[in-house]
Design a protein around this motif. Structure first.
Motif, PDB file in Angstrom:
ATOM      1  N   GLY A  16       0.808  -1.217   0.000  1.00  0.00           N
ATOM      2  CA  GLY A  16       0.000   0.000   0.000  1.00  0.00           C
ATOM      3  C   GLY A  16       0.839   1.264   0.000  1.00  0.00           C
ATOM      4  N   SER A  17       0.139   2.395   0.090  1.00  0.00           N
ATOM      5  CA  SER A  17       0.780   3.707   0.033  1.00  0.00           C
ATOM      6  C   SER A  17       0.294   4.602   1.158  1.00  0.00           C
ATOM      7  N   LEU A  18       1.151   5.535   1.530  1.00  0.00           N
ATOM      8  CA  LEU A  18       0.815   6.599   2.473  1.00  0.00           C
ATOM      9  C   LEU A  18       1.563   7.851   2.037  1.00  0.00           C
ATOM     10  N   ARG A  19       1.011   9.006   2.391  1.00  0.00           N
ATOM     11  CA  ARG A  19       1.723  10.257   2.177  1.00  0.00           C
ATOM     12  C   ARG A  19       1.845  10.978   3.509  1.00  0.00           C
ATOM     13  N   LEU A  20       3.070  11.206   3.909  1.00  0.00           N
ATOM     14  CA  LEU A  20       3.334  11.962   5.133  1.00  0.00           C
ATOM     15  C   LEU A  20       3.504  13.436   4.786  1.00  0.00           C
ATOM     16  N   SER A  21       3.049  14.283   5.700  1.00  0.00           N
ATOM     17  CA  SER A  21       3.213  15.728   5.541  1.00  0.00           C
ATOM     18  C   SER A  21       3.998  16.277   6.725  1.00  0.00           C
TER      19      SER A  21
END
Length: 120
Positions: A16-21
């Motif tokens: 899967g994927s995640l985007r951290l900010s």
């Protein structure tokens, strides 16, 4: 007052994927490099990625081709897009400010961290 606030962590399945900010305040990305490092239980801290003030990027071999660091100067925010996640990517991820414009500078500020867990 320098602040770095991370968000975007969570639980994701392998692949899967995640985007951290990382929302920065108290300084501008025009003059400082920003990096991400991670810390897993029982493991040493690992530098994951970094973006310098001129936009040059650096990646650890373990994430090269899967993670992408980017920034939005208008929002003074740095992102880390994480794709093809593996269980070994599980860690607390921290955003850090470097003490200068390029990535070799030492860290001088860091955020509170955000947990990323990769598990089925």
């Amino acid at each position: 007052q320098v602040q770095l606030v991370e968000s975007g962590g969570g639980l994701v399945q392998p692949g899967g994927s995640l985007r951290l900010s990382c929302a920065a305040s108290g300084f501008t990305l025009d003059y400082y490099a920003i990096g991400w490092f991670r810390q897993a239980p029982g493991k040493e801290r690992e530098g994951v990625s970094c973006i310098s003030s001129d936009g040059s990027t650096y990646y650890a071999d373990s994430v090269k081709g899967r993670f992408t660091i980017s920034r939005d100067k208008a929002k003074n925010t740095v992102y880390q897009q994480m794709n093809s996640l593996k269980p070994e990517d599980t860690a607390v991820y921290y955003c850090v400010r470097k003490g200068g414009s390029s990535c070799p500078f030492p860290d001088d500020y860091w955020g509170q961290g955000t947990q990323v867990t990769v598990s089925s």
